[in-house]
Design an enzyme around this catalytic site. Structure first.
Site, short mmCIF file in Angstrom:
data_model
loop_
_atom_site.label_atom_id
_atom_site.label_comp_id
_atom_site.label_asym_id
_atom_site.label_seq_id
_atom_site.Cartn_x
_atom_site.Cartn_y
_atom_site.Cartn_z
N GLY A 122 0.81 -1.22 0.00
CA GLY A 122 0.00 0.00 0.00
C GLY A 122 0.85 1.27 0.00
O GLY A 122 0.37 2.34 0.38
N THR A 132 2.10 3.13 -2.56
CA THR A 132 1.70 4.17 -3.50
C THR A 132 0.45 4.90 -3.00
O THR A 132 0.36 6.13 -3.06
CB THR A 132 1.40 3.52 -4.88
OG1 THR A 132 2.47 2.60 -5.16
CG2 THR A 132 1.29 4.55 -5.97
N HIS A 179 11.70 0.99 0.49
CA HIS A 179 11.28 -0.34 0.96
C HIS A 179 12.38 -0.95 1.84
O HIS A 179 12.34 -2.15 2.13
CB HIS A 179 11.04 -1.28 -0.23
CG HIS A 179 9.84 -0.96 -1.05
ND1 HIS A 179 8.59 -0.79 -0.52
CD2 HIS A 179 9.69 -0.81 -2.39
CE1 HIS A 179 7.72 -0.54 -1.50
NE2 HIS A 179 8.36 -0.54 -2.63
N LEU A 216 -8.51 9.29 -3.46
CA LEU A 216 -7.66 8.10 -3.18
C LEU A 216 -8.39 6.78 -3.42
O LEU A 216 -7.82 5.71 -3.16
CB LEU A 216 -7.18 8.14 -1.72
CG LEU A 216 -6.25 9.30 -1.33
CD1 LEU A 216 -6.04 9.32 0.18
CD2 LEU A 216 -4.91 9.19 -2.06
N SER A 217 -9.62 6.85 -3.91
CA SER A 217 -10.35 5.60 -4.16
C SER A 217 -9.61 4.78 -5.21
O SER A 217 -8.87 5.34 -6.05
CB SER A 217 -11.77 5.89 -4.64
OG SER A 217 -11.71 6.41 -5.95
N GLU A 254 -10.64 3.29 -7.88
CA GLU A 254 -11.01 3.63 -9.27
C GLU A 254 -10.31 4.91 -9.71
O GLU A 254 -9.78 5.00 -10.82
CB GLU A 254 -12.53 3.82 -9.40
CG GLU A 254 -13.34 2.55 -9.24
CD GLU A 254 -13.35 2.02 -7.81
OE1 GLU A 254 -13.18 2.82 -6.86
OE2 GLU A 254 -13.48 0.78 -7.64
#
Ligand code: PPS
Length: 333
Positions: free
Chosen positions: A68, A70, A141, A258-259, A261
């Site tokens: 998660g 991005t 990361h 931020l959804s 879609e």
């Protein structure tokens, strides 16, 4: 002191041999004492990362891949930049929020391949991040022990994101099919995950080492699952952590931006141009819906792709790896 050993092993060899050459490299080396798996290219950058100058007003977003990052980056950037939607639309996330060690996980042949540098693909991402004006947002990361030394004295704000390991593993498989040109089978990729032979593994050490820091005031840990369940609450919590206060209608607009879609169709984030080029150049199926960056975006989608046997292996492994650690109570049953 970091030492490097060659990663010679049947499962790691399988992953290395089953991929389209010219795409991103996979694990070739193991760093000690962390056990971190990396491509050999990374070894040239360890000292520069360790000596990277950290600033107190930096905001770092860190995770094991596919948890998660991005999604969190876009949320953090907008909160930190007073909801500048125009700014977020007009500049790629890769530029606004550089991936510190990307230069060390991309093969040299790819770098000289003349990719569109909008994606900061050919750039030396360490210098790029170093030269960004403050306040900077930086993605990594890397595990705790490989972060720049100054992180622990300067103490910038750090947001770490976790995700259900089975979902992260499935997402990493699809990531490898796209970015690393992985052509091998799903079960052997999962075996490589379980054996901690993939780049950025060992997985549980990664999560546990950050979890141990959760009480530090400069660290916030969010989860992918919380974001899916109640994104407005995560936005509120993250804004508070970043010293910002948002009105409820601002939170609603940000949650909508931020959804899944909206993010999937947002060309400043979804990498569609770069992916089109990568697919063309390397003969990947342009119509395969799983070969995308913002791919499925679901919780528990491992249930569709993982066999019961592989899922059971993940459960046994998780219990073993978290036993006697800060996470034991979550996985002991
Ligand atoms: S990376 O490459 O490590 O930086 O990947 P990362 O961003 O950590 O994780 C990618 C997964 O996050 C999903 N994603 C989202 N899910 C829900 N909502 C939104 N807005 C969203 N944005 C990204 C993305 O689809 C990847 O998960 P999978 O399971 O592969 O779909």
């Amino acid at each position: 002191m970091v030492t490097i050993e060659e990663l010679k092993d049947p499962v790691a060899d399988y992953v290395r041999e089953h991929r389209i050459p010219g795409l991103m490299p996979v694990g070739d080396i193991r760093l000690q004492p962390s056990g971190l798996i990396m491509p050999k290219e990374f070894s040239r950058y360890i000292d520069r990362i360790k000596n990277f100058q950290v600033r107190p007003d930096d905001v770092w977003v860190i995770s094991y891949p596919k948890c998660g990052t991005t999604w969190t980056q876009e949320m953090v950037w907008l909160i930190g930049n007073d909801l500048d939607y125009e700014g977020s639309k007009n500049k790629l996330l890769f530029q606004r929020f550089p991936f510190l060690e990307a230069v060390g996980i991309i093969s040299d042949s790819q770098k000289s391949g003349g990719d569109d540098d909008e994606w900061v693909f050919n750039a030396d991402t360490i210098s790029y991040a170093d030269e960004l004006p403050s306040p900077r947002c930086i993605k990594s990361h890397l595990p705790v022990s490989l972060l720049p030394d100054q992180i622990w004295t300067v103490k910038p704000k750090i947001i770490y994101v976790t995700r259900n390991v089975k979902d992260a593993a499935v997402s990493y498989y699809h990531h490898h099919r796209l970015w690393n040109g992985y052509t091998g089978v799903f079960p052997l990729f999962m075996q490589a995950f379980l054996e901690d032979k993939l780049v950025y593994s060992p997985y549980w050490d990664h999560v546990i080492e950050y979890k141990k820091l959760e009480s530090e005031p400069y660290i916030l840990i969010n989860s992918y699952e919380e974001m899916k369940k109640d994104l407005p609450s995560v936005i509120r919590k993250t804004a508070k952590f970043l010293g910002k206060s948002l009105k409820s209608d601002e939170i609603d607009v940000l949650a909508d931006h931020l959804s899944f879609e909206k993010m999937k169709s947002n060309s400043a984030i979804n990498g569609e141009e770069l992916i089109k080029e990568v697919k063309q150049r390397h003969g990947l199926d342009p119509s395969d819906p799983t070969l995308t960056f913002i791919r499925k975006g679901e919780v528990d989608s491992w249930k569709v792709e993982m066999s019961p046997d592989v899922a059971r292996q993940f459960d046994i492994w998780t219990k073993k790896m978290t036993k006697g650690t800060i996470l034991e109570s979550l996985y002991s049953n």
